[in-house]
Write an enzyme that holds these catalytic residues in place. Sequence first.
Site, PDB file in Angstrom:
ATOM      1  N   HIS A 101      -2.871  80.115 -13.711  1.00  0.00           N
ATOM      2  CA  HIS A 101      -3.400  78.791 -14.036  1.00  0.00           C
ATOM      3  C   HIS A 101      -4.367  78.855 -15.224  1.00  0.00           C
ATOM      4  CE1 HIS A 101      -2.024  78.102  -9.892  1.00  0.00           C
ATOM      5  NE2 HIS A 101      -1.914  76.840 -10.237  1.00  0.00           N
TER       6      HIS A 101
ATOM      7  N   ASP B 294       7.279  76.655 -13.039  1.00  0.00           N
ATOM      8  CA  ASP B 294       5.967  76.334 -12.503  1.00  0.00           C
ATOM      9  C   ASP B 294       5.356  75.289 -13.450  1.00  0.00           C
ATOM     10  OD1 ASP B 294       3.702  76.362 -10.910  1.00  0.00           O
ATOM     11  OD2 ASP B 294       3.457  78.531 -10.970  1.00  0.00           O
TER      12      ASP B 294
END
Length: 613
Positions: free
Chosen positions: A260, A333
């Site tokens: 992330h 993702d």
Amino acid sequence: MHSRRTVLSTAAAAAAACAAAGPAQAAEHVAGRPQPSPEGGPTAAARDRLRRLISRMTPEEKAGQLFVMRVYGHSATDPDPADASANRKEIGVANAAELIARYHVGGIIYFTWTHNTRDPHQIAELSNGIQRAGAAQRVPVPLLISTDQEHGAVARIGAPATLLPGAMALGASGARDDTWTAARISGAELYAMGIRQDYAPDADVNVNPANPVIGVRSFGADPQAVARRVAAAVRGYQDAGVAACAKHFPGHGDTDTDSHVGLPYIHHTAEEWERLDAPPFRAAIAAGIDSIMTAHIVVPAFDPSEDPATLSHPILTGILRERLGYDGVVVTDALGMQGVREKYGDDRVPVLALKAGVDQLLNPPDLAVAHAAVVRAMKDGELAEDDIDSKLLRILLLKERRGLFADPYTSRRAVDRVVGIRRHLDTADRIADRTTTLLRNDGGLLPLSRRRERRVLVAGVDAAAPTGTGGPPTEVLARELTGLGFTATALPTGPTPSQELIDRAVAALDGQDAAVVATYDVTARSPQRALVDALLATGKPVVQLAIRGPYDIAQLDGVRAGLASYCWTDVELRAAARVIAGRRDPEGRLPAPVMRADDPGTALYPIGHGLTY
């Protein structure tokens, strides 16, 4: 790598510790009619119909169908003003219906932070509104609505929906059917709310105890045991009519960077990958999984260009498509994560992902930029029309298998019959009772006695729990212990307790008979160690409960009694309280080894370890 290899050798030696899962004995605990894929998959006639549908689409419509997007609001047409404002700022539209009309997106992903998941009835109506918007398009196409409902550490939908133990907790259970049952319950409830794809199960093998992003989201550290659990979960979700999604290919389990916020590197050789990372994905494919999610990680052994896997043709086409033979839907993702944005701009990332072998583009940071880039690449010939049509056909076939073309809608009645019903809640508790793991019990300190240790202080970390749960962990534990005949008081001290808080906890223990301390990711320099040491110095009995990874006890030498619940949600904490109180015997067995703090190459507690009363 030395300590992680030791973890893996320990894992391999204990592969039999996790039993294979299967549905034979579990169906009686699950409400809702199963919605299996049609026998043999879509017919030739269905394929021809879907090809004709694709042929009617413009390039803009085809590009839109490749995207799965977030949208703020509890309603498809009438979100709260703040959500409408957020949509205008980030997407250029006011609501989900306008998003679909403008960009023709093929899917919507629900999040808690986008205010999509207030309660089950609202979720169902939002889903219906989205499907009505899909039906109103020039080329009507139902949307694939998805979310991340892994349970445990990641759950977008809270109570009154059923919350179940997470993956590592399920990995600790020896019961054959628990993983299938949990996925079948979750899938049935998602289906009733109009959600036909769950970004679960996590197929990563967590061989690195320091992994900051996977951890308890993984079933464990033994590749073969994880593979069995993944296959069981795939069958459970898809038996309920919900597309499962194994993530994060080619395997995110051995990293110490969170994708992330950064770009992780996996330094496994091809042989190590085949032994450590591949088995769960092979098992998912063998189980007929509908979709697989990519990882924003670099694997130099497979792609020396050091492109992240999401953008890597050698990884997604060469390995996933060709070597593993997977022909289902591949979804990225989230494209707003830093790991996929470090090398290329937001206009290039979606195009490169499609060229690498991706079918669905998840949640780009700027949909207008991403959509325009894909349309431009189609018109310029960088993205071949035949290839785009093949991707669209995979996506539409998935929707066909999951019944969306037949009936994409749900109802309040479906929600009331399935979501959060007593049978599911009771089953969740029974599963959780088989997961709590007793790691240490010197001198038989546990279970606590209501005569000797009637008054209990519950201190420690109050980790953020999914929405709709019963409260912070210390409060949940105190409330449950009180209900079991103790007098328990909660005193949250946080992950980095100050000396003042530590002193307060010691003073509070003065009037109690024992302490339970909830710990969370304890490190060598963690102030949580000082808290535990200070409580131990009082001479009162102290019970340590790891409410995330089971590894904390390696840093807490003085603890006489230590347990692992593998997460901090109500269902897992209630089960741990029942074990502490002696109402249930501990049945869980470690699915990942706990290594020594002073010798990371040696297991303090191996896979399969777990004490009983």
